[in-house]
Write a protein that holds these residues in place. Structure first.
Motif, PDB file in Angstrom:
ATOM      1  N   VAL A  91       0.971  -1.319  -0.011  1.00 32.90           N
ATOM      2  CA  VAL A  91      -0.186  -0.172  -0.027  1.00 32.90           C
ATOM      3  C   VAL A  91       0.882   1.193   0.051  1.00 32.90           C
ATOM      4  O   VAL A  91       0.531   2.220  -0.627  1.00 32.90           O
ATOM      5  N   MET A  92       2.098   1.361   0.682  1.00 32.91           N
ATOM      6  CA  MET A  92       2.632   2.432   0.670  1.00 32.91           C
ATOM      7  C   MET A  92       3.441   2.648  -0.691  1.00 32.91           C
ATOM      8  O   MET A  92       3.577   3.692  -0.956  1.00 32.91           O
ATOM      9  N   LEU A  93       3.823   1.394  -1.230  1.00 34.82           N
ATOM     10  CA  LEU A  93       4.597   1.826  -2.534  1.00 34.82           C
ATOM     11  C   LEU A  93       3.567   2.287  -3.581  1.00 34.82           C
ATOM     12  O   LEU A  93       3.704   3.056  -4.311  1.00 34.82           O
ATOM     13  N   ARG A  94       2.578   1.829  -3.448  1.00 29.40           N
ATOM     14  CA  ARG A  94       1.210   2.214  -4.557  1.00 29.40           C
ATOM     15  C   ARG A  94       0.935   3.583  -4.387  1.00 29.40           C
ATOM     16  O   ARG A  94       0.721   4.301  -5.222  1.00 29.40           O
ATOM     17  N   MET A  95       0.923   4.000  -3.083  1.00 27.06           N
ATOM     18  CA  MET A  95       0.317   5.255  -2.684  1.00 27.06           C
ATOM     19  C   MET A  95       1.665   6.388  -3.197  1.00 27.06           C
ATOM     20  O   MET A  95       1.422   7.361  -3.622  1.00 27.06           O
ATOM     21  N   LYS A  96       2.824   6.070  -2.950  1.00 25.91           N
ATOM     22  CA  LYS A  96       3.998   6.637  -3.249  1.00 25.91           C
ATOM     23  C   LYS A  96       4.172   6.877  -4.969  1.00 25.91           C
ATOM     24  O   LYS A  96       4.181   7.979  -5.474  1.00 25.91           O
ATOM     25  N   HIS A  97       3.971   5.859  -5.602  1.00 24.24           N
ATOM     26  CA  HIS A  97       3.891   5.587  -7.099  1.00 24.24           C
ATOM     27  C   HIS A  97       2.736   6.532  -7.451  1.00 24.24           C
ATOM     28  O   HIS A  97       2.965   7.398  -8.518  1.00 24.24           O
ATOM     29  N   ALA A  98       1.607   6.453  -7.019  1.00 27.85           N
ATOM     30  CA  ALA A  98       0.534   7.170  -7.570  1.00 27.85           C
ATOM     31  C   ALA A  98       0.832   8.902  -7.261  1.00 27.85           C
ATOM     32  O   ALA A  98       0.417   9.486  -8.074  1.00 27.85           O
TER      33      ALA A  98
END
Length: 471
Positions: A91-98
């Motif tokens: 979730v953290m990586l997805r949020m950072k990518h987004a």
């Protein structure tokens, strides 16, 4: 447990065998006593069996099940912890990518949504502030003015006078904070070109919303192209102009008097904030330079778009070069030609020559030496352009169409300032590295054109002429 049962059974069998062997010698009372002992032993044996089989085995099974249950619980707990850690990291990586992917887009969306509020707040906030254009710039010295806009005050006033009629006739020079005067429009555009600041920062400094800042840039660039573009950006066509250009190249590098320009190519990175331009990441820029390093022709294309790439400049006939009259060199007519950039897979044509890929003879090396020197002039011209207009030296946060319009106007202004001998400070180019904007070569294609043979003959003739006239 099996060993304990075996021991109990053995003890009982020994006791019974002893009783049986001694039975005939015993009296009636002794026999009754022995029977009671046998019954007691049987009861003890049964009790031992019950304790061993029922209690001990049960406890062992319970301990085994309890141990398995604990192990299973521990395993499940570790699995749950690993899954929870993975989900949190995912979730953290997805949020950072987004966040990284949509940062510019969200900024643009917020600007569009809050345009009216921003306009009113900006008008309110700037009442008690020192306005950059109205108060700060007029107090600059001549050196500070030149360092900020990269033009002198006299040239700035002359440029405002030339563009005032075109700017006055455009209705887009108005916003909710008031009317944008022509001189402010020119100053905003020059400051954007010279400083290399992002449009959001420029809009804050000039107290103009971002949308109106972009409109102001477009209006200025269109006015420059309409008023100065035709006069300052054209291929040498007149006889006098061609004679001056070929003579300049001959003085510069001993090239026979038939060269009318040097082609160059570079790639300008784009950082488009909108979805419809998300696929465009690079702007390919092809340009033709004359002997004074002025931009005579310019073509901008999308290097990574959905459309098919454009063919190299002057690669196909008919074109403007073929319309130029041939030049007489050592009693031989040679077509006017331009020099293609090295390692770009341009086709070989009589009007579009390039260096030898694998030189062998001395005259081939001489031709390559002259060609390399001319390519250095191309790099020098790009360095002067990018150091004067530093907005080119970083990714542009504008659309492809807007970037094309601004870059075209920037080359026209560069030519104007070069012809006016405007000061060009060396420190402007300290951070400019032209090598970062090298363009990838175009895809090589099989060339079966009949012009290749003539081009080879023309190049050999020019190479031998260079060798024979070399000092």
């Amino acid at each position: 447990m099996d060993e304990e049962l075996k021991t109990i059974n053995n003890d009982l069998n020994d006791a019974l065998s002893k009783l049986l062997k001694s039975a005939p010698k015993c009296t009636e009372s002794a026999l009754q006593q022995r029977k009671r002992k046998i019954a007691t032993l049987i009861r003890l044996h049964v009790r031992h069996l019950q304790q061993t089989v029922i209690v001990s085995r049960r406890r062992q099974q319970q301990r085994t099940r309890r141990r398995l249950k604990q192990l299973r619980s521990l395993f499940m707990q570790q699995m749950i912890e690993l899954q929870s850690s993975y989900l949190q990291m995912f979730v953290m990586l997805r949020m950072k990518h987004a966040q990284l992917q949509h940062d510019e887009e969200m900024e643009t969306v917020r600007d569009n949504i809050n345009t009216a509020a921003s306009d009113s707040n900006l008008a309110t906030e700037t009442v008690g502030q020192t306005l950059f254009w109205e108060h700060t710039i007029p107090q600059y010295s001549d050196e500070q003015f030149l360092d900020s806009l990269h033009v002198t005050r006299s040239t700035f006033k002359s440029l405002c006078n030339q563009l005032s009629s075109a700017l006055h006739s455009v209705p887009d020079l108005t916003s909710t904070v008031g009317v944008i005067l022509p001189d402010k429009c020119v100053g905003l555009a020059l400051y954007f070109l010279a400083s290399g600041e992002r449009i959001s920062i420029i809009s804050e400094q000039f107290a103009i919303p971002r949308i109106h800042t972009i409109k102001c840039l477009k209006v200025f660039c269109n006015a420059v192209m309409a008023s100065l573009g035709k006069a300052l950006r054209r291929l040498p066509q007149s006889e006098a102009d061609c004679a001056n250009v070929v003579a300049g190249f001959k003085r510069e590098c001993n090239m026979p008097a038939a060269l009318v320009g040097v082609l160059g190519v570079c790639c300008i990175p784009l950082r488009c904030p909108r979805k419809q331009y998300a696929g465009i990441s690079t702007l390919r820029m092809e340009f033709l330079l004359d002997d004074r390093m002025l931009f005579r022709e310019l073509r901008l294309g999308n290097a990574h778009g959905t459309k098919a790439p454009l063919p190299p400049m002057f690669a196909e006939a008919p074109n403007l070069l073929k319309q130029l009259p041939p030049r007489c060199i050592n009693n031989r007519l040679v077509p006017a030609f331009v020099l293609a950039p090295a390692n770009q897979n341009y086709p070989l044509r009589p009007w579009l020559l390039q260096r030898y890929s694998d030189p062998v003879a001395p005259h081939e090396y001489d031709f390559n030496e002259v060609a390399d020197h001319l390519q250095e002039l191309s790099d020098c011209a790009m360095h002067r352009l990018m150091s004067r207009w530093r907005f080119l030296s970083q990714p542009l946060d504008i659309s492809f169409q807007t970037a094309s319009c601004i870059i075209s106007a920037a080359t026209v202004l560069h030519n104007l300032l070069e012809e006016l001998s405007e000061p060009h400070m060396l420190e402007w180019g300290n951070t400019v590295d032209v090598s970062r904007f090298r363009s990838a070569p175009i895809d090589p294609r099989a060339d079966a054109s009949a012009d290749v043979k003539q081009a080879l003959e023309v190049r050999d003739f020019l190479a031998r002429t260079i060798s024979s006239t070399e000092i």
